[in-house]
Design a protein around this motif. Structure first.
Motif, PDB file in Angstrom:
ATOM      1  N   MET A   1      59.357  58.466  51.731  1.00 16.89           N
ATOM      2  CA  MET A   1      57.843  58.456  50.207  1.00 16.89           C
ATOM      3  C   MET A   1      57.566  60.102  50.593  1.00 16.89           C
ATOM      4  O   MET A   1      57.307  60.999  49.279  1.00 16.89           O
ATOM      5  N   THR A   2      57.614  60.811  51.622  1.00 19.28           N
ATOM      6  CA  THR A   2      57.535  62.238  51.456  1.00 19.28           C
ATOM      7  C   THR A   2      58.940  62.987  50.925  1.00 19.28           C
ATOM      8  O   THR A   2      58.697  64.237  51.451  1.00 19.28           O
ATOM      9  N   ALA A   3      59.848  62.817  51.716  1.00 22.03           N
ATOM     10  CA  ALA A   3      61.573  63.137  51.357  1.00 22.03           C
ATOM     11  C   ALA A   3      61.362  63.566  50.073  1.00 22.03           C
ATOM     12  O   ALA A   3      61.796  64.316  49.643  1.00 22.03           O
ATOM     13  N   CYS A   4      60.914  62.440  48.831  1.00 17.14           N
ATOM     14  CA  CYS A   4      61.462  62.658  47.748  1.00 17.14           C
ATOM     15  C   CYS A   4      60.512  64.211  46.619  1.00 17.14           C
ATOM     16  O   CYS A   4      59.584  63.826  46.449  1.00 17.14           O
ATOM     17  N   PRO A   5      61.751  65.097  46.192  1.00 18.09           N
ATOM     18  CA  PRO A   5      60.632  66.087  45.887  1.00 18.09           C
ATOM     19  C   PRO A   5      60.177  65.706  44.438  1.00 18.09           C
ATOM     20  O   PRO A   5      59.434  67.381  44.025  1.00 18.09           O
ATOM     21  N   THR A   6      60.400  64.787  43.764  1.00 15.62           N
ATOM     22  CA  THR A   6      59.222  64.431  42.578  1.00 15.62           C
ATOM     23  C   THR A   6      58.263  63.098  42.746  1.00 15.62           C
ATOM     24  O   THR A   6      57.505  62.897  41.582  1.00 15.62           O
ATOM     25  N   GLU A   7      58.252  63.031  44.263  1.00 12.21           N
ATOM     26  CA  GLU A   7      57.128  61.899  44.865  1.00 12.21           C
ATOM     27  C   GLU A   7      57.505  60.712  44.179  1.00 12.21           C
ATOM     28  O   GLU A   7      56.125  60.205  43.135  1.00 12.21           O
ATOM     29  N   ALA A   8      58.656  60.598  43.453  1.00 13.62           N
ATOM     30  CA  ALA A   8      59.145  59.316  42.594  1.00 13.62           C
ATOM     31  C   ALA A   8      58.661  57.384  43.699  1.00 13.62           C
ATOM     32  O   ALA A   8      58.899  56.632  42.518  1.00 13.62           O
ATOM     33  N   ILE A   9      57.362  57.816  44.911  1.00 11.72           N
ATOM     34  CA  ILE A   9      57.362  56.741  45.252  1.00 11.72           C
ATOM     35  C   ILE A   9      56.591  56.447  46.422  1.00 11.72           C
ATOM     36  O   ILE A   9      56.364  57.432  46.605  1.00 11.72           O
ATOM     37  N   PRO A  10      55.419  56.509  45.270  1.00 10.76           N
ATOM     38  CA  PRO A  10      54.102  56.101  45.127  1.00 10.76           C
ATOM     39  C   PRO A  10      53.870  55.551  46.372  1.00 10.76           C
ATOM     40  O   PRO A  10      52.485  55.246  47.381  1.00 10.76           O
ATOM     41  N   GLY A  11      54.226  54.347  46.915  1.00 10.54           N
ATOM     42  CA  GLY A  11      55.077  53.794  48.501  1.00 10.54           C
ATOM     43  C   GLY A  11      55.257  52.426  48.126  1.00 10.54           C
ATOM     44  O   GLY A  11      56.469  52.638  47.193  1.00 10.54           O
ATOM     45  N   PRO A  12      55.410  51.751  49.279  1.00  7.69           N
ATOM     46  CA  PRO A  12      56.132  50.908  50.054  1.00  7.69           C
ATOM     47  C   PRO A  12      56.663  49.952  48.480  1.00  7.69           C
ATOM     48  O   PRO A  12      55.764  49.470  47.385  1.00  7.69           O
ATOM     49  N   PHE A  13      57.519  49.717  48.001  1.00  7.20           N
ATOM     50  CA  PHE A  13      58.668  49.055  46.625  1.00  7.20           C
ATOM     51  C   PHE A  13      57.790  49.156  46.030  1.00  7.20           C
ATOM     52  O   PHE A  13      58.357  49.405  44.166  1.00  7.20           O
ATOM     53  N   GLN A  14      57.648  50.346  45.245  1.00 12.16           N
ATOM     54  CA  GLN A  14      57.385  51.066  44.765  1.00 12.16           C
ATOM     55  C   GLN A  14      59.024  52.547  44.076  1.00 12.16           C
ATOM     56  O   GLN A  14      58.645  53.134  44.909  1.00 12.16           O
ATOM     57  N   SER A  15      59.110  52.492  42.942  1.00 11.66           N
ATOM     58  CA  SER A  15      59.500  53.883  42.548  1.00 11.66           C
ATOM     59  C   SER A  15      60.123  53.712  41.208  1.00 11.66           C
ATOM     60  O   SER A  15      60.160  53.058  40.222  1.00 11.66           O
ATOM     61  N   ARG A  16      59.992  55.234  40.578  1.00 16.82           N
ATOM     62  CA  ARG A  16      59.912  56.152  39.364  1.00 16.82           C
ATOM     63  C   ARG A  16      60.953  56.937  39.083  1.00 16.82           C
ATOM     64  O   ARG A  16      61.121  58.514  39.388  1.00 16.82           O
ATOM     65  N   CYS A  17      62.163  56.601  40.044  1.00 15.83           N
ATOM     66  CA  CYS A  17      63.533  57.314  40.725  1.00 15.83           C
ATOM     67  C   CYS A  17      63.757  58.809  39.708  1.00 15.83           C
ATOM     68  O   CYS A  17      63.645  58.004  38.793  1.00 15.83           O
ATOM     69  N   ALA A  18      64.044  60.644  40.003  1.00 12.66           N
ATOM     70  CA  ALA A  18      64.086  61.122  39.007  1.00 12.66           C
ATOM     71  C   ALA A  18      65.324  60.949  38.639  1.00 12.66           C
ATOM     72  O   ALA A  18      65.788  61.328  37.504  1.00 12.66           O
ATOM     73  N   THR A  19      66.511  60.165  39.401  1.00 10.06           N
ATOM     74  CA  THR A  19      67.874  60.866  39.346  1.00 10.06           C
ATOM     75  C   THR A  19      67.889  59.511  38.293  1.00 10.06           C
ATOM     76  O   THR A  19      69.307  60.403  37.601  1.00 10.06           O
ATOM     77  N   MET A  20      67.592  58.192  38.109  1.00 10.94           N
ATOM     78  CA  MET A  20      67.477  57.958  36.983  1.00 10.94           C
ATOM     79  C   MET A  20      67.643  58.855  35.960  1.00 10.94           C
ATOM     80  O   MET A  20      68.719  58.392  35.141  1.00 10.94           O
ATOM     81  N   TYR A  21      66.808  59.494  35.869  1.00  9.64           N
ATOM     82  CA  TYR A  21      66.382  59.797  33.837  1.00  9.64           C
ATOM     83  C   TYR A  21      67.510  61.144  34.234  1.00  9.64           C
ATOM     84  O   TYR A  21      67.774  61.259  33.153  1.00  9.64           O
ATOM     85  N   PHE A  22      67.501  62.150  35.772  1.00 10.71           N
ATOM     86  CA  PHE A  22      68.725  63.102  34.830  1.00 10.71           C
ATOM     87  C   PHE A  22      69.977  62.516  34.982  1.00 10.71           C
ATOM     88  O   PHE A  22      70.567  62.897  34.474  1.00 10.71           O
ATOM     89  N   LEU A  23      70.640  61.695  35.363  1.00 14.81           N
ATOM     90  CA  LEU A  23      71.901  60.659  34.925  1.00 14.81           C
ATOM     91  C   LEU A  23      71.782  59.431  33.718  1.00 14.81           C
ATOM     92  O   LEU A  23      72.595  59.982  33.289  1.00 14.81           O
ATOM     93  N   SER A  24      70.249  59.309  32.884  1.00 13.57           N
ATOM     94  CA  SER A  24      70.889  58.672  32.381  1.00 13.57           C
ATOM     95  C   SER A  24      70.172  59.150  31.009  1.00 13.57           C
ATOM     96  O   SER A  24      70.902  58.263  29.903  1.00 13.57           O
ATOM     97  N   HIS A  25      69.312  59.779  31.102  1.00 19.92           N
ATOM     98  CA  HIS A  25      68.679  59.395  29.785  1.00 19.92           C
ATOM     99  C   HIS A  25      69.150  60.722  29.369  1.00 19.92           C
ATOM    100  O   HIS A  25      68.368  61.962  28.813  1.00 19.92           O
ATOM    101  N   ASN A  26      70.037  60.731  28.616  1.00 20.48           N
ATOM    102  CA  ASN A  26      70.668  62.221  28.478  1.00 20.48           C
ATOM    103  C   ASN A  26      70.902  61.755  26.222  1.00 20.48           C
ATOM    104  O   ASN A  26      71.064  62.732  25.839  1.00 20.48           O
ATOM    105  N   ARG A  27      70.042  60.674  26.270  1.00 10.65           N
ATOM    106  CA  ARG A  27      69.995  60.656  24.842  1.00 10.65           C
ATOM    107  C   ARG A  27      68.478  60.848  23.694  1.00 10.65           C
ATOM    108  O   ARG A  27      68.615  61.331  22.959  1.00 10.65           O
ATOM    109  N   VAL A  28      67.668  60.681  25.280  1.00  8.79           N
ATOM    110  CA  VAL A  28      66.386  60.446  25.148  1.00  8.79           C
ATOM    111  C   VAL A  28      65.967  62.219  24.536  1.00  8.79           C
ATOM    112  O   VAL A  28      65.636  63.011  25.589  1.00  8.79           O
ATOM    113  N   LYS A  29      65.065  62.535  23.452  1.00 11.06           N
ATOM    114  CA  LYS A  29      65.005  64.163  23.487  1.00 11.06           C
ATOM    115  C   LYS A  29      63.948  64.759  24.248  1.00 11.06           C
ATOM    116  O   LYS A  29      63.925  65.537  24.590  1.00 11.06           O
TER     117      LYS A  29
END
Ligand code: SF4
Length: 147
Positions: A1-29
């Motif tokens: 939780m503290t290693a994530c540069p984007t604070e994407a893991i606010p608590g156990p079993f919770q994630s909104r990982c930035a990697t997904m957005y930066f690798l997959s969201h190439n259509r969303v303006k």
């Protein structure tokens, strides 16, 4: 939780990982979350694995048998300005046979713009100014933010 540069893991079993957005969201303006993440992602252009690096279970991991054969050491510290100059054909040729095609040119160059904006290197200004006129709106918008 503290290693994530984007604070994407606010608590156990919770994630909104930035990697997904930066690798997959190439259509969303415009994705507000991605916009908020831009300053946090630093100079990473293909997601991040910081949570894997600190995961205690990964000390048991071994190198896969195909990893050495397919390693691309020249991509460990790529020249971001040079990447920003890739046209569609150059992108396809450079990353043929690699998962980097997943982002498509527009996704990778969007990420490069974000990284250059975060690094703040004056030598990238001219390349970013050119990228502002890129026919891909996703790239042009992020080049505008970065330069
Ligand atoms: S891969 Fe990176 S951004 Fe995603 S949760 Fe792990 S540390 Fe955070």
């Amino acid at each position: 939780m503290t290693a994530c540069p984007t604070e994407a893991i606010p608590g156990p079993f919770q994630s909104r990982c930035a990697t997904m957005y930066f690798l997959s969201h190439n259509r969303v303006k415009k994705v507000q979350y991605l916009v908020d993440l831009r300053p946090l992602i630093g100079n990473r252009i293909y997601g991040c694995d910081d949570c894997l690096a600190v995961c205690p279970w990964n000390r048991f991991a071994r190198e896969g048998r195909m990893m050495s054969a397919y390693a691309r050491p020249e991509l460990a510290t790529p020249d971001l300005v040079e990447l920003l100059s890739l046209d569609e054909a150059g992108f396809r040729q450079r990353f043929a046979g690699t998962p980097m095609l997943r982002t498509k040119r527009r996704g990778l160059l969007r990420n490069v713009c974000v990284a250059l904006g975060n690094v703040g290197d004056e030598t990238a200004v001219s390349a970013l100014e050119q990228a502002v006129n890129d026919p891909e709106p996703l790239i042009a918008e992020h080049a505008e933010w970065a330069h």
